[in-house]
Design a protein around this motif. Structure first.
Motif, PDB file in Angstrom:
ATOM      1  N   TYR A   1      -6.481  -7.477  -4.871  1.00 51.37           N
ATOM      2  CA  TYR A   1      -6.207  -6.163  -4.303  1.00 51.37           C
ATOM      3  C   TYR A   1      -6.175  -6.296  -2.784  1.00 51.37           C
ATOM      4  O   TYR A   1      -6.990  -7.004  -2.194  1.00 51.37           O
ATOM      5  CB  TYR A   1      -7.283  -5.163  -4.715  1.00 51.37           C
ATOM      6  CG  TYR A   1      -7.324  -4.903  -6.205  1.00 51.37           C
ATOM      7  CD1 TYR A   1      -6.424  -4.022  -6.794  1.00 51.37           C
ATOM      8  CD2 TYR A   1      -8.266  -5.531  -7.011  1.00 51.37           C
ATOM      9  CE1 TYR A   1      -6.463  -3.783  -8.170  1.00 51.37           C
ATOM     10  CE2 TYR A   1      -8.311  -5.298  -8.389  1.00 51.37           C
ATOM     11  CZ  TYR A   1      -7.402  -4.425  -8.952  1.00 51.37           C
ATOM     12  OH  TYR A   1      -7.430  -4.194 -10.297  1.00 51.37           O
ATOM     13  N   GLY A   2      -5.241  -5.603  -2.179  1.00 50.59           N
ATOM     14  CA  GLY A   2      -5.117  -5.689  -0.736  1.00 50.59           C
ATOM     15  C   GLY A   2      -3.788  -5.150  -0.274  1.00 50.59           C
ATOM     16  O   GLY A   2      -3.008  -4.593  -1.054  1.00 50.59           O
ATOM     17  N   PRO A   3      -3.483  -5.350   0.996  1.00 48.47           N
ATOM     18  CA  PRO A   3      -2.215  -4.833   1.540  1.00 48.47           C
ATOM     19  C   PRO A   3      -1.024  -5.624   1.022  1.00 48.47           C
ATOM     20  O   PRO A   3      -1.112  -6.835   0.820  1.00 48.47           O
ATOM     21  CB  PRO A   3      -2.380  -5.011   3.058  1.00 48.47           C
ATOM     22  CG  PRO A   3      -3.361  -6.140   3.190  1.00 48.47           C
ATOM     23  CD  PRO A   3      -4.306  -6.012   2.027  1.00 48.47           C
ATOM     24  N   GLN A   4       0.070  -4.921   0.809  1.00 50.13           N
ATOM     25  CA  GLN A   4       1.293  -5.593   0.412  1.00 50.13           C
ATOM     26  C   GLN A   4       1.851  -6.394   1.584  1.00 50.13           C
ATOM     27  O   GLN A   4       1.707  -6.004   2.744  1.00 50.13           O
ATOM     28  CB  GLN A   4       2.339  -4.582  -0.054  1.00 50.13           C
ATOM     29  CG  GLN A   4       2.058  -3.962  -1.397  1.00 50.13           C
ATOM     30  CD  GLN A   4       3.264  -3.211  -1.930  1.00 50.13           C
ATOM     31  OE1 GLN A   4       4.205  -2.916  -1.202  1.00 50.13           O
ATOM     32  NE2 GLN A   4       3.238  -2.893  -3.219  1.00 50.13           N
ATOM     33  N   GLY A   5       2.459  -7.508   1.262  1.00 57.01           N
ATOM     34  CA  GLY A   5       3.096  -8.296   2.292  1.00 57.01           C
ATOM     35  C   GLY A   5       4.400  -7.656   2.738  1.00 57.01           C
ATOM     36  O   GLY A   5       4.965  -6.804   2.054  1.00 57.01           O
ATOM     37  N   PRO A   6       4.920  -8.061   3.892  1.00 58.39           N
ATOM     38  CA  PRO A   6       6.177  -7.492   4.370  1.00 58.39           C
ATOM     39  C   PRO A   6       7.371  -8.051   3.620  1.00 58.39           C
ATOM     40  O   PRO A   6       7.315  -9.136   3.044  1.00 58.39           O
ATOM     41  CB  PRO A   6       6.200  -7.916   5.843  1.00 58.39           C
ATOM     42  CG  PRO A   6       5.440  -9.208   5.857  1.00 58.39           C
ATOM     43  CD  PRO A   6       4.349  -9.050   4.829  1.00 58.39           C
TER      44      PRO A   6
ATOM     45  N   ASP B   1       0.800  -3.219 -11.847  1.00 57.81           N
ATOM     46  CA  ASP B   1      -0.636  -3.035 -12.085  1.00 57.81           C
ATOM     47  C   ASP B   1      -1.414  -2.747 -10.808  1.00 57.81           C
ATOM     48  O   ASP B   1      -2.643  -2.613 -10.846  1.00 57.81           O
ATOM     49  CB  ASP B   1      -1.223  -4.290 -12.742  1.00 57.81           C
ATOM     50  CG  ASP B   1      -0.782  -4.471 -14.183  1.00 57.81           C
ATOM     51  OD1 ASP B   1      -0.333  -3.480 -14.795  1.00 57.81           O
ATOM     52  OD2 ASP B   1      -0.876  -5.604 -14.696  1.00 57.81           O
ATOM     53  N   GLY B   2      -0.724  -2.692  -9.667  1.00 53.62           N
ATOM     54  CA  GLY B   2      -1.393  -2.408  -8.410  1.00 53.62           C
ATOM     55  C   GLY B   2      -1.968  -3.630  -7.715  1.00 53.62           C
ATOM     56  O   GLY B   2      -2.774  -3.487  -6.785  1.00 53.62           O
ATOM     57  N   LEU B   3      -1.562  -4.815  -8.147  1.00 50.58           N
ATOM     58  CA  LEU B   3      -2.056  -6.054  -7.553  1.00 50.58           C
ATOM     59  C   LEU B   3      -1.068  -6.589  -6.527  1.00 50.58           C
ATOM     60  O   LEU B   3       0.107  -6.234  -6.529  1.00 50.58           O
ATOM     61  CB  LEU B   3      -2.287  -7.112  -8.638  1.00 50.58           C
ATOM     62  CG  LEU B   3      -3.284  -6.760  -9.742  1.00 50.58           C
ATOM     63  CD1 LEU B   3      -3.245  -7.811 -10.850  1.00 50.58           C
ATOM     64  CD2 LEU B   3      -4.696  -6.629  -9.181  1.00 50.58           C
TER      65      LEU B   3
ATOM     66  N   ILE C   1      10.884  -4.803  -8.795  1.00 53.73           N
ATOM     67  CA  ILE C   1      11.689  -5.858  -8.157  1.00 53.73           C
ATOM     68  C   ILE C   1      11.714  -5.681  -6.647  1.00 53.73           C
ATOM     69  O   ILE C   1      11.521  -6.642  -5.887  1.00 53.73           O
ATOM     70  CB  ILE C   1      13.122  -5.878  -8.736  1.00 53.73           C
ATOM     71  CG1 ILE C   1      13.108  -6.441 -10.161  1.00 53.73           C
ATOM     72  CG2 ILE C   1      14.037  -6.713  -7.849  1.00 53.73           C
ATOM     73  CD1 ILE C   1      14.481  -6.492 -10.819  1.00 53.73           C
ATOM     74  N   ARG C   2      11.934  -4.485  -6.174  1.00 62.92           N
ATOM     75  CA  ARG C   2      12.034  -4.237  -4.730  1.00 62.92           C
ATOM     76  C   ARG C   2      10.669  -4.024  -4.086  1.00 62.92           C
ATOM     77  O   ARG C   2      10.548  -4.122  -2.867  1.00 62.92           O
ATOM     78  CB  ARG C   2      12.919  -3.021  -4.470  1.00 62.92           C
ATOM     79  CG  ARG C   2      14.355  -3.185  -4.996  1.00 62.92           C
ATOM     80  CD  ARG C   2      15.232  -3.865  -4.003  1.00 62.92           C
ATOM     81  NE  ARG C   2      16.561  -4.185  -4.533  1.00 62.92           N
ATOM     82  CZ  ARG C   2      17.621  -4.408  -3.783  1.00 62.92           C
ATOM     83  NH1 ARG C   2      17.524  -4.349  -2.468  1.00 62.92           N
ATOM     84  NH2 ARG C   2      18.779  -4.723  -4.337  1.00 62.92           N
ATOM     85  N   ARG C   3       9.667  -3.759  -4.895  1.00 58.39           N
ATOM     86  CA  ARG C   3       8.318  -3.545  -4.345  1.00 58.39           C
ATOM     87  C   ARG C   3       7.548  -4.841  -4.198  1.00 58.39           C
ATOM     88  O   ARG C   3       6.609  -4.919  -3.403  1.00 58.39           O
ATOM     89  CB  ARG C   3       7.546  -2.592  -5.267  1.00 58.39           C
ATOM     90  CG  ARG C   3       8.014  -1.150  -5.198  1.00 58.39           C
ATOM     91  CD  ARG C   3       7.406  -0.322  -6.326  1.00 58.39           C
ATOM     92  NE  ARG C   3       5.964  -0.555  -6.470  1.00 58.39           N
ATOM     93  CZ  ARG C   3       5.264  -0.163  -7.521  1.00 58.39           C
ATOM     94  NH1 ARG C   3       5.869   0.448  -8.530  1.00 58.39           N
ATOM     95  NH2 ARG C   3       3.971  -0.389  -7.581  1.00 58.39           N
ATOM     96  N   ARG C   4       7.906  -5.858  -4.962  1.00 56.33           N
ATOM     97  CA  ARG C   4       7.144  -7.106  -4.943  1.00 56.33           C
ATOM     98  C   ARG C   4       7.441  -7.900  -3.675  1.00 56.33           C
ATOM     99  O   ARG C   4       8.567  -8.258  -3.383  1.00 56.33           O
ATOM    100  CB  ARG C   4       7.514  -7.964  -6.161  1.00 56.33           C
ATOM    101  CG  ARG C   4       6.700  -9.262  -6.241  1.00 56.33           C
ATOM    102  CD  ARG C   4       7.524 -10.413  -6.747  1.00 56.33           C
ATOM    103  NE  ARG C   4       8.611 -10.775  -5.861  1.00 56.33           N
ATOM    104  CZ  ARG C   4       8.467 -11.528  -4.777  1.00 56.33           C
ATOM    105  NH1 ARG C   4       7.297 -12.000  -4.416  1.00 56.33           N
ATOM    106  NH2 ARG C   4       9.523 -11.801  -4.019  1.00 56.33           N
TER     107      ARG C   4
END
Length: 333
Positions: free
Chosen positions: A314-319, A276-278, A123-126
């Motif tokens: 796959y790529g960088p997480q958004g802020p 899943d790391g996406l 929840i907090r990582r998405r």
């Protein structure tokens, strides 16, 4: 063996549950929801907030209900993680159209109940990522698992073939042109988008400049350019993935209950994708025009109505984007 006890449900715990619920995505990050905790019955009500509606972009409030559905799923997930078995009823009062759902929290979580609690760490990582993804293909097993997540919430998630993906991209570009020629819609969007980096800490809603992502050097991915023609100081351009992985999320029907189910399905998919790391971004741009929306769906699918286009990869997480204080969104009676 004794049965598990019901956790103590007090205002502090409900505040924590709502704080998790409001991490959900919503159209332009408008956060169109309010919550009410009924102490005596152990019920948390989720209400759609018409003050945060977008009459030009979302005249029937479909997008508003999708956001509320996503917040509802987060609430269910947080409640299960806290030890409750959330009993959910959609649209419980026909005379009160803005009451989206009631969640009763009076029973302990069952061992054979919904496993939504396992999604809680996401929840907090998405975070929505409007950054370029790599061209690495997502394994079929992961995509099948995400489709299964949607089915569990009464929706469908299909991954169109390359020809259909190109068709969807063409429809998105068509929608961009229509929006550019619609001053009222541009003005409505601009109210929720900040292109001045200095505004970043002043508002707890909308899309701040730091979350816009770069402009596309060669437009190959359906990432909405919320800045439009407005200049954004320091915003760069970048090359995006050439073959984006798109998912079409929808339901057979197109009523308010369908929108709420689709919103819950969308959030379950996004949380599982995060585990899943996406990374993912969402676009409804082509779906905001009725004459384009019908063409987005896959004619070979049983899905009658598309509610959201998901971009996964796959790529960088958004802020992290801002959220309003829970105290502004929660009433306790």
């Amino acid at each position: 063996m004794s049965s598990p006890s019901v956790p103590s449900l007090d205002e502090a715990l409900v505040t924590a549950l709502v704080a998790d619920a409001v991490r959900a995505p919503s159209m332009h990050n408008a956060q169109p929801w309010r919550f009410r905790f009924l102490r005596r019955s152990g019920v948390v009500q989720l209400r759609a907030d018409p003050q945060r509606a977008m009459p030009r972009s979302d005249p029937d409030h479909r997008g508003l209900h999708l956001g509320c559905g996503a917040a509802l799923f987060n609430l269910r997930t947080a409640a299960a993680h806290a030890g409750f078995e959330p009993e959910t009823e959609l649209l419980p009062d026909p005379a009160d159209p803005w009451l989206a759902a009631e969640v009763r929290l009076v029973r302990p979580v069952r061992a054979d109940g919904d496993d939504a609690a396992a999604l809680y760490p996401a929840i907090r990582r998405r975070h929505t990522s409007r950054l370029p993804f790599t061209d690495e293909e997502i394994p079929e097993a992961l995509l099948d698992g995400l489709s299964g997540c949607a089915v569990r919430e009464g929706a469908r998630l299909v991954f169109p073939d390359p020809w259909h993906v190109r068709s969807v991209l063409d429809l998105v570009h068509d929608a961009e042109g229509r929006e550019a020629a619609d001053p009222a819609k541009r003005e409505e969007t601009a109210r929720w988008v900040r292109t001045d980096a200095a505004e970043g800490g002043e508002r707890a809603e909308g899309i701040p400049a730091y979350a816009l992502g770069p402009r596309q050097w060669d437009v190959t991915s359906p990432v909405r350019d919320f800045a439009g023609r407005r200049p954004t100081l320091g915003r760069a351009s970048a090359v995006f993935e050439k073959a984006p992985c798109l998912g079409l999320l929808g339901t057979a029907g197109d009523a308010r209950a369908d929108w709420l189910r689709a919103g819950q399905a969308m959030e379950r998919v996004l949380l599982q994708a995060t585990l899943d790391g996406l990374v993912a971004s969402l676009t409804s741009q082509a779906l905001e025009w009725p004459e384009l929306r019908w063409a987005v769906r896959d004619p070979q699918s049983a899905m009658g109505h598309v509610h959201m286009v998901l971009r996964l990869g796959y790529g960088p997480q958004g802020p992290e984007t801002p959220r309003r204080p829970v105290s502004e969104m929660l009433d306790v009676i």
